[in-house]
Design a protein around this motif. Structure first.
Motif, PDB file in Angstrom:
ATOM      1  N   HIS A  30      -6.159   8.324 -16.825  1.00  0.00           N
ATOM      2  CA  HIS A  30      -6.535   7.100 -16.095  1.00  0.00           C
ATOM      3  C   HIS A  30      -5.590   6.824 -14.935  1.00  0.00           C
ATOM      4  CE1 HIS A  30      -8.711   5.353 -19.902  1.00  0.00           C
ATOM      5  NE2 HIS A  30      -9.160   6.533 -19.524  1.00  0.00           N
ATOM      6  N   GLY A  31      -4.743   7.776 -14.588  1.00  0.00           N
ATOM      7  CA  GLY A  31      -3.860   7.586 -13.442  1.00  0.00           C
ATOM      8  C   GLY A  31      -4.646   7.628 -12.143  1.00  0.00           C
ATOM      9  N   VAL A  32      -4.443   6.611 -11.299  1.00  0.00           N
ATOM     10  CA  VAL A  32      -5.163   6.530 -10.028  1.00  0.00           C
ATOM     11  C   VAL A  32      -4.460   7.403  -8.990  1.00  0.00           C
ATOM     12  CG1 VAL A  32      -5.875   5.000  -8.149  1.00  0.00           C
ATOM     13  CG2 VAL A  32      -6.068   4.232 -10.523  1.00  0.00           C
ATOM     14  N   LEU A  33      -5.250   8.281  -8.361  1.00  0.00           N
ATOM     15  CA  LEU A  33      -4.695   9.148  -7.325  1.00  0.00           C
ATOM     16  C   LEU A  33      -4.823   8.532  -5.938  1.00  0.00           C
ATOM     17  CD1 LEU A  33      -5.127  11.136  -9.749  1.00  0.00           C
ATOM     18  CD2 LEU A  33      -5.608  12.889  -8.040  1.00  0.00           C
ATOM     19  N   ASP A  34      -5.902   7.797  -5.714  1.00  0.00           N
ATOM     20  CA  ASP A  34      -6.148   7.257  -4.384  1.00  0.00           C
ATOM     21  C   ASP A  34      -7.180   6.141  -4.503  1.00  0.00           C
ATOM     22  OD1 ASP A  34      -6.041   6.892  -1.654  1.00  0.00           O
ATOM     23  OD2 ASP A  34      -6.537   8.972  -1.141  1.00  0.00           O
ATOM     24  N   ALA A  35      -7.250   5.301  -3.491  1.00  0.00           N
ATOM     25  CA  ALA A  35      -8.214   4.196  -3.486  1.00  0.00           C
ATOM     26  C   ALA A  35      -8.423   3.725  -2.064  1.00  0.00           C
ATOM     27  CB  ALA A  35      -7.721   3.039  -4.352  1.00  0.00           C
TER      28      ALA A  35
ATOM     29  N   GLU B  80       0.835  -1.197   0.000  1.00  0.00           N
ATOM     30  CA  GLU B  80       0.000   0.000   0.000  1.00  0.00           C
ATOM     31  C   GLU B  80       0.874   1.252   0.000  1.00  0.00           C
ATOM     32  OE1 GLU B  80      -3.490   2.331   2.556  1.00  0.00           O
ATOM     33  OE2 GLU B  80      -2.802   0.355   3.215  1.00  0.00           O
ATOM     34  N   THR B  81       1.946   1.222   0.786  1.00  0.00           N
ATOM     35  CA  THR B  81       2.856   2.360   0.824  1.00  0.00           C
ATOM     36  C   THR B  81       3.555   2.553  -0.513  1.00  0.00           C
ATOM     37  OG1 THR B  81       3.218   2.143   3.208  1.00  0.00           O
ATOM     38  CG2 THR B  81       4.916   3.304   1.949  1.00  0.00           C
ATOM     39  N   VAL B  82       3.952   1.459  -1.157  1.00  0.00           N
ATOM     40  CA  VAL B  82       4.569   1.556  -2.486  1.00  0.00           C
ATOM     41  C   VAL B  82       3.602   2.229  -3.449  1.00  0.00           C
ATOM     42  CG1 VAL B  82       5.316   0.193  -4.486  1.00  0.00           C
ATOM     43  CG2 VAL B  82       6.170  -0.369  -2.205  1.00  0.00           C
ATOM     44  N   PHE B  83       2.334   1.812  -3.415  1.00  0.00           N
ATOM     45  CA  PHE B  83       1.338   2.449  -4.280  1.00  0.00           C
ATOM     46  C   PHE B  83       1.231   3.937  -3.992  1.00  0.00           C
ATOM     47  CE2 PHE B  83      -3.088   4.019  -4.115  1.00  0.00           C
ATOM     48  CZ  PHE B  83      -3.274   4.239  -5.481  1.00  0.00           C
ATOM     49  N   ARG B  84       1.129   4.298  -2.720  1.00  0.00           N
ATOM     50  CA  ARG B  84       0.920   5.703  -2.381  1.00  0.00           C
ATOM     51  C   ARG B  84       2.147   6.551  -2.688  1.00  0.00           C
ATOM     52  NH1 ARG B  84      -3.912   6.010  -0.651  1.00  0.00           N
ATOM     53  NH2 ARG B  84      -4.917   4.296   0.476  1.00  0.00           N
ATOM     54  N   GLN B  85       3.318   5.937  -2.735  1.00  0.00           N
ATOM     55  CA  GLN B  85       4.516   6.680  -3.086  1.00  0.00           C
ATOM     56  C   GLN B  85       4.561   7.043  -4.572  1.00  0.00           C
ATOM     57  OE1 GLN B  85       7.393   3.875  -1.438  1.00  0.00           O
ATOM     58  NE2 GLN B  85       8.032   5.385   0.083  1.00  0.00           N
ATOM     59  N   VAL B  86       3.927   6.231  -5.420  1.00  0.00           N
ATOM     60  CA  VAL B  86       3.964   6.517  -6.865  1.00  0.00           C
ATOM     61  C   VAL B  86       2.670   7.147  -7.370  1.00  0.00           C
ATOM     62  CG1 VAL B  86       5.605   4.654  -7.286  1.00  0.00           C
ATOM     63  CG2 VAL B  86       3.161   4.194  -7.538  1.00  0.00           C
ATOM     64  N   ALA B  87       1.561   6.972  -6.643  1.00  0.00           N
ATOM     65  CA  ALA B  87       0.268   7.477  -7.112  1.00  0.00           C
ATOM     66  C   ALA B  87       0.254   8.998  -7.116  1.00  0.00           C
ATOM     67  CB  ALA B  87      -0.855   6.946  -6.227  1.00  0.00           C
ATOM     68  N   GLY B  88      -0.510   9.549  -8.029  1.00  0.00           N
ATOM     69  CA  GLY B  88      -0.637  10.997  -8.089  1.00  0.00           C
ATOM     70  C   GLY B  88      -0.976  11.453  -9.486  1.00  0.00           C
ATOM     71  N   PRO B  89      -1.220  12.743  -9.663  1.00  0.00           N
ATOM     72  CA  PRO B  89      -1.595  13.284 -10.975  1.00  0.00           C
ATOM     73  C   PRO B  89      -0.501  13.075 -12.014  1.00  0.00           C
ATOM     74  CG  PRO B  89      -2.041  14.876  -9.224  1.00  0.00           C
ATOM     75  CD  PRO B  89      -1.218  13.783  -8.621  1.00  0.00           C
TER      76      PRO B  89
ATOM     77  N   LEU C  75      -3.907  -6.436  -4.458  1.00  0.00           N
ATOM     78  CA  LEU C  75      -4.656  -5.341  -5.075  1.00  0.00           C
ATOM     79  C   LEU C  75      -3.892  -4.022  -5.008  1.00  0.00           C
ATOM     80  CD1 LEU C  75      -8.313  -6.158  -4.027  1.00  0.00           C
ATOM     81  CD2 LEU C  75      -7.271  -6.364  -6.284  1.00  0.00           C
ATOM     82  N   TRP C  76      -3.201  -3.760  -3.902  1.00  0.00           N
ATOM     83  CA  TRP C  76      -2.359  -2.559  -3.860  1.00  0.00           C
ATOM     84  C   TRP C  76      -1.262  -2.653  -4.910  1.00  0.00           C
ATOM     85  CZ3 TRP C  76      -4.720   1.226  -2.015  1.00  0.00           C
ATOM     86  CH2 TRP C  76      -5.454   1.180  -0.828  1.00  0.00           C
ATOM     87  N   ALA C  77      -0.747  -3.856  -5.123  1.00  0.00           N
ATOM     88  CA  ALA C  77       0.278  -4.028  -6.154  1.00  0.00           C
ATOM     89  C   ALA C  77      -0.302  -3.771  -7.548  1.00  0.00           C
ATOM     90  CB  ALA C  77       0.868  -5.432  -6.070  1.00  0.00           C
ATOM     91  N   TYR C  78      -1.519  -4.250  -7.804  1.00  0.00           N
ATOM     92  CA  TYR C  78      -2.162  -3.988  -9.093  1.00  0.00           C
ATOM     93  C   TYR C  78      -2.307  -2.488  -9.327  1.00  0.00           C
ATOM     94  CZ  TYR C  78      -3.458  -8.596 -10.864  1.00  0.00           C
ATOM     95  OH  TYR C  78      -3.410  -9.853 -11.409  1.00  0.00           O
ATOM     96  N   LEU C  79      -2.770  -1.767  -8.315  1.00  0.00           N
ATOM     97  CA  LEU C  79      -2.947  -0.325  -8.459  1.00  0.00           C
ATOM     98  C   LEU C  79      -1.609   0.372  -8.706  1.00  0.00           C
ATOM     99  CD1 LEU C  79      -5.589   0.240  -5.645  1.00  0.00           C
ATOM    100  CD2 LEU C  79      -5.982   0.435  -8.110  1.00  0.00           C
ATOM    101  N   ALA C  80      -0.571  -0.093  -8.030  1.00  0.00           N
ATOM    102  CA  ALA C  80       0.755   0.504  -8.213  1.00  0.00           C
ATOM    103  C   ALA C  80       1.289   0.249  -9.626  1.00  0.00           C
ATOM    104  CB  ALA C  80       1.727  -0.058  -7.168  1.00  0.00           C
ATOM    105  N   VAL C  81       1.168  -0.998 -10.091  1.00  0.00           N
ATOM    106  CA  VAL C  81       1.684  -1.343 -11.420  1.00  0.00           C
ATOM    107  C   VAL C  81       0.882  -0.631 -12.509  1.00  0.00           C
ATOM    108  CG1 VAL C  81       1.991  -3.244 -13.062  1.00  0.00           C
ATOM    109  CG2 VAL C  81       2.657  -3.540 -10.671  1.00  0.00           C
TER     110      VAL C  81
END
Length: 374
Positions: A172-177, A100-109, A341-347
């Motif tokens: 289509h970039g995910v900012l949060d989930a 989840e942290t990996v996802f949140r580190q890369v997620a954003g606009p 699922l956090w990994a899917y969102l990150a990838v």
């Protein structure tokens, strides 16, 4: 063909190593104190890359994913002699929070000022919606997440995770989930996503989200809202506007006020919003928006803009069917499900990041507003 396949594998592994740097991965591991304490254990960094690779090669076996990973990531040879059960234990030790942290580190606009379809009248367009992911039919998944059932309560189909996602419309970039069980409400899962919005954002959502609490959560950050309304959310008319829309008022109900008080939250005594009504396929449709000025934000353009919400459905399709397996994901334990699922969102975000520069060169999208009925 084999050469092309291996070249494609190298490109995809290259995405992992470029976006998910060793520094980023190590920081996530350290944050949750998941580093290995015994030398014989698999390095946590390699386990993170393995989980990410499982999503990047979702239709391949553990063994094939290992082969691809060890041929493309330096230092991953330690995985070559590891069996499936050892990898499962390593995933369990790593836990879900690291991914989840990996996802949140890369997620954003991702959108830039010239990204087609990403902006309207200076506002960044975001879509908010929920979706479900099918899970393996294990007892633990069923007990934790639940799933569809008959009117008599008899389960059918797969257990499901409910996810509510906030994504850029143009990229289509995910900012949060937020992830929850099948019976968790989308609206309650959506409230925390307001933290990822701010001034200059316009959040577009479908029916089922609008409420005083929902509007307050997002407008408190400075974001605007454009949401399809259910017929019981039209509020009390305050003022008719020249374009046929009107200003309306809604007050929080007693139960909502009491719940907010118990949780130490304050809600406004009332919310003023604008209601736009139009016909679609012979049916009356109502939109609610916090953009109150009809001259600055024309109703015809907002009606057309609401259609762009469907871009998030394309993002869900990318995650589930193009990136994912097109069916249940792998994990048979609740912690493994959330980790995966956090990994899917990150990838997915990493792939959109690489695709975005190409998409910017596409011609700009043309607006075709629906004529507002008078």
């Amino acid at each position: 063909m084999e050469g092309k396949s291996k070249a494609g594998e190298r490109v995809r592994i290259g995405i992992l190593t470029k976006v998910f740097t060793t520094e980023l991965v190590d920081a996530a591991i350290a944050r949750h104190d998941r580093g290995e304490r015994r030398r014989r254990l698999l390095p946590a960094r390699l386990v993170v890359y393995f989980v990410l690779a499982l999503c990047l090669f979702a239709r391949e076996s553990y063994e094939e994913v290992l082969r691809v990973l060890t041929s493309g990531i330096p230092g991953s040879r330690a995985l070559t002699s590891v069996n499936r059960s050892s990898l499962c234990r390593a995933r369990s030790r790593l836990g879900e929070e690291v991914l989840e942290t990996v996802f949140r580190q890369v997620a954003g606009p991702l959108a830039t000022p010239d990204t087609p379809g990403a902006w309207w009248r200076g506002m960044r367009l975001l879509a908010l919606d929920g979706t479900q992911f099918d899970l393996p039919d294990s007892a633990r998944n069923g007990d934790t997440f639940d799933g569809p059932s008959t009117t008599g309560g008899l389960p059918f189909g797969f257990p499901q995770v409910r996810a509510v996602v906030l994504a850029e419309i143009g990229t289509h970039g995910v900012l949060d989930a937020r992830l929850g069980g099948y019976r968790d409400g989308e609206r309650s899962l959506a409230y925390p996503l307001a933290r990822s919005t701010g001034f200059g954002d316009l959040v577009i959502a479908d029916r089922g989200f609008w409420s005083v609490e929902f509007a307050y959560a997002f407008t408190s950050t400075g974001a605007g809202l454009l949401v399809r309304l259910q017929s019981n959310h039209l509020g009390t008319v305050q003022e008719e506007l020249p374009d046929g829309s009107y200003l309306s008022m809604m007050r929080p109900g007693k139960e909502v006020r009491l719940r907010a008080a118990r949780e130490g939250r304050t809600l406004p005594k009332h919310t003023i919003y604008r209601v736009i009504t139009f016909m679609k396929d012979g049916k009356v449709v109502h939109l609610g928006t916090t953009l109150l000025d009809p001259e600055e934000y024309p109703a015809t353009e907002l009606i057309a803009l609401y259609r762009e919400r469907w871009e998030i459905e394309l993002a869900f399709d990318e995650i589930k069917n193009h990136l994912g397996p097109g069916g249940p994901i792998r994990s048979r334990t609740p912690a493994g499900v959330r980790q995966e699922l956090w990994a899917y969102l990150a990838v997915h975000h990493a792939i959109r990041q690489f695709a975005h520069p190409t998409e910017r060169r596409l011609p700009a999208r043309q607006w075709t507003p629906t004529v507002f009925p008078t």
